[in-house]
Scaffold this motif. Structure first.
Motif, short mmCIF file in Angstrom:
data_model
loop_
_atom_site.label_atom_id
_atom_site.label_comp_id
_atom_site.label_asym_id
_atom_site.label_seq_id
_atom_site.Cartn_x
_atom_site.Cartn_y
_atom_site.Cartn_z
N LEU A 17 -13.77 2.44 0.68
CA LEU A 17 -12.43 1.96 0.34
C LEU A 17 -11.34 3.00 0.59
O LEU A 17 -10.16 2.66 0.64
CB LEU A 17 -12.38 1.53 -1.13
CG LEU A 17 -13.25 0.31 -1.50
CD1 LEU A 17 -13.07 -0.03 -2.97
CD2 LEU A 17 -12.92 -0.90 -0.63
N ARG A 18 -11.73 4.27 0.73
CA ARG A 18 -10.78 5.34 0.99
C ARG A 18 -9.79 5.54 -0.18
O ARG A 18 -10.05 5.15 -1.30
CB ARG A 18 -10.02 5.10 2.29
CG ARG A 18 -10.90 4.87 3.51
CD ARG A 18 -11.84 6.00 3.80
NE ARG A 18 -12.38 5.89 5.17
CZ ARG A 18 -13.58 6.32 5.52
NH1 ARG A 18 -14.36 6.88 4.62
NH2 ARG A 18 -14.00 6.20 6.76
N GLN A 19 -8.62 6.11 0.13
CA GLN A 19 -7.61 6.45 -0.87
C GLN A 19 -6.21 6.16 -0.34
O GLN A 19 -6.03 5.84 0.84
CB GLN A 19 -7.72 7.96 -1.22
CG GLN A 19 -9.03 8.37 -1.86
CD GLN A 19 -9.18 9.88 -1.92
OE1 GLN A 19 -9.55 10.51 -0.93
NE2 GLN A 19 -8.91 10.46 -3.08
N SER A 20 -5.22 6.23 -1.23
CA SER A 20 -3.80 6.13 -0.88
C SER A 20 -3.50 4.84 -0.12
O SER A 20 -4.00 3.79 -0.48
CB SER A 20 -3.37 7.37 -0.08
OG SER A 20 -3.67 8.54 -0.81
N ASP A 21 -2.69 4.93 0.95
CA ASP A 21 -2.29 3.74 1.69
C ASP A 21 -3.49 3.03 2.31
O ASP A 21 -3.52 1.80 2.39
CB ASP A 21 -1.29 4.10 2.79
CG ASP A 21 0.06 4.50 2.24
OD1 ASP A 21 0.34 4.21 1.05
OD2 ASP A 21 0.84 5.13 2.98
N MET A 22 -4.49 3.81 2.75
CA MET A 22 -5.69 3.21 3.34
C MET A 22 -6.40 2.34 2.31
O MET A 22 -6.90 1.25 2.62
CB MET A 22 -6.63 4.29 3.86
CG MET A 22 -7.81 3.75 4.65
SD MET A 22 -7.35 3.19 6.30
CE MET A 22 -7.33 4.75 7.20
N LEU A 23 -6.46 2.79 1.07
CA LEU A 23 -7.07 2.01 -0.01
C LEU A 23 -6.35 0.68 -0.20
O LEU A 23 -6.99 -0.37 -0.34
CB LEU A 23 -7.05 2.83 -1.30
CG LEU A 23 -7.50 2.12 -2.58
CD1 LEU A 23 -8.94 1.65 -2.48
CD2 LEU A 23 -7.34 3.07 -3.78
N ASP A 24 -5.04 0.71 -0.19
CA ASP A 24 -4.27 -0.53 -0.35
C ASP A 24 -4.58 -1.52 0.77
O ASP A 24 -4.74 -2.72 0.52
CB ASP A 24 -2.77 -0.22 -0.35
CG ASP A 24 -2.32 0.55 -1.59
OD1 ASP A 24 -3.08 0.60 -2.58
OD2 ASP A 24 -1.21 1.12 -1.56
N LEU A 25 -4.68 -1.02 1.98
CA LEU A 25 -4.97 -1.88 3.12
C LEU A 25 -6.37 -2.46 3.02
O LEU A 25 -6.58 -3.68 3.18
CB LEU A 25 -4.82 -1.08 4.42
CG LEU A 25 -5.34 -1.76 5.70
CD1 LEU A 25 -4.56 -3.02 5.98
CD2 LEU A 25 -5.25 -0.80 6.88
N VAL A 26 -7.36 -1.61 2.77
CA VAL A 26 -8.75 -2.05 2.74
C VAL A 26 -8.98 -3.07 1.62
O VAL A 26 -9.67 -4.08 1.81
CB VAL A 26 -9.69 -0.85 2.58
CG1 VAL A 26 -11.14 -1.31 2.40
CG2 VAL A 26 -9.58 0.08 3.78
#
Length: 348
Positions: A17-26
């Motif tokens: 899921l990653r973090q930061s903006d990448m988390l929001d996208l995923v």
């Protein structure tokens, strides 16, 4: 042919899921098709403790709050990153937390952010393995040796021979998941193993063989670890996944990277399939003539292995030809999804 397919809402039993903006996208892509997900712990700061797992889960829940109905329809299932220094007390804390569902084993330096992974599982982790077996918490294994002398296409089969087979002899009732199984040898091992062994299978390892990486030039968005294998192995994976066998279940290993990290002289490993993963799986099962087994693979088998209740909600996908976008853009991120530019016959 059926114009639509309704199934119990699927779970993704292996996702980054990653973090930061990448988390929001995923998360925005994930909640459209999955009710739960086993969340991988190999962040830049690995999730090596229950405290860190709780903090990461709170970060995910905060991001879910930005997605319409996200908090109502999606549950992150956290994992701990196993190291040579992990203690049995930490494992018990994780179990008692109620939010950690498994422990992930990365052999040291074998893949992305595995620099604090296990060096010697038999010498350094035997007490933890005893504890995991006792409390019935699954051990999720990235099953590849990191020995540079072993050919990259053989690293899974060598790991099974050198580590998993002796590990199973020492811990006969330890729940083991071979993550993103990618070889005939891996499939055969799961078939020959007791009920305590299972495997996740990704869409990329069933859609493509290794030729795609070099088709018309070097194509970094098809580079993942374990690396794609030959056609023989791809066919074996499709047969195992579509069989309905309860030991195989859905785990996308969706691992997004910005194009800047993929398209350079030393690109990152990982394919981003969360955009439309369930449709890619439907494509595979449909082509194999086994679409009726998709629900077992995507929604039931993983839940049974993890002793989770079957999801109450359902998902309907439609037979509707569409083209996977070449790129997904979000804020400063640009991600190339798996099967970009290809026509897919199913749509959420």
């Amino acid at each position: 042919m059926n114009a639509s397919l309704t199934m119990v809402m699927p779970d993704d039993m292996h996702v980054h899921l990653r973090q930061s903006d990448m988390l929001d996208l995923v998360l925005a892509d994930t909640v459209k098709q999955f009710a739960r997900a086993i969340v991988m712990p190999n962040l830049n700061t690995p999730i090596i403790s229950t405290k860190l797992a709780i903090e990461y889960r709170n970060m995910i829940l905060n991001s879910l709050g930005k997605v319409k109905d996200g908090l109502k329809c999606f549950e992150p299932l956290m994992t701990l990153y196993l190291t040579d220094l992990t203690t049995t007390d930490e494992i018990l804390k994780a179990k008692e937390s109620g939010i950690v569902f498994a422990v992930k084993l990365y052999p040291n330096s074998v893949t992305t952010n595995s620099h604090v992974g296990v060096v010697d599982i038999f010498k350094n982790c035997y007490k933890v393995l005893d504890m995991l077996q006792m409390i019935k918490m699954p051990l999720l294994i990235h099953a590849e040796v990191s020995d540079s002398r072993v050919d990259i296409f053989d690293r899974e089969s060598v790991y099974i021979d050198k580590v998993i087979i002796p590990l199973r002899k020492k811990y006969p009732e330890l729940k083991i998941v071979i993550e993103h199984v990618s070889t005939k040898e891996g499939v055969d091992y799961v078939y020959s193993s007791p009920n305590f062994t299972a495997a996740t299978i990704t869409p990329q390892h069933m859609l493509y063989n290794r030729n795609i990486i070099f088709s018309g030039g070097l194509r970094p968005h098809y580079y993942c670890l374990p690396i794609l294998k030959s056609e023989l192995h791809r066919e074996y994976l499709v047969k195992a996944a579509t069989s309905g066998d309860k030991r195989f279940f859905l785990g996308t290993d969706s691992a997004p990277h910005d194009t800047k990290a993929k398209e350079n002289s030393c690109g990152c490993a990982g394919c981003y399939s969360s955009y439309n993963a369930i449709c890619l799986y439907a494509e595979i099962f449909d082509k194999a003539g086994c679409i009726s087994n998709l629900e077992k693979f995507a929604s039931l088998n993983g839940a049974y292995f993890y002793d989770l209740p079957i999801n109450k909600q359902t998902l309907t996908i439609h037979r509707n030809e569409n083209i996977v976008p070449d790129k997904i853009s979000f804020k400063d991120l640009n991600i190339v999804p798996l099967a970009s530019g290809e026509t897919v016959q199913w749509h959420i």
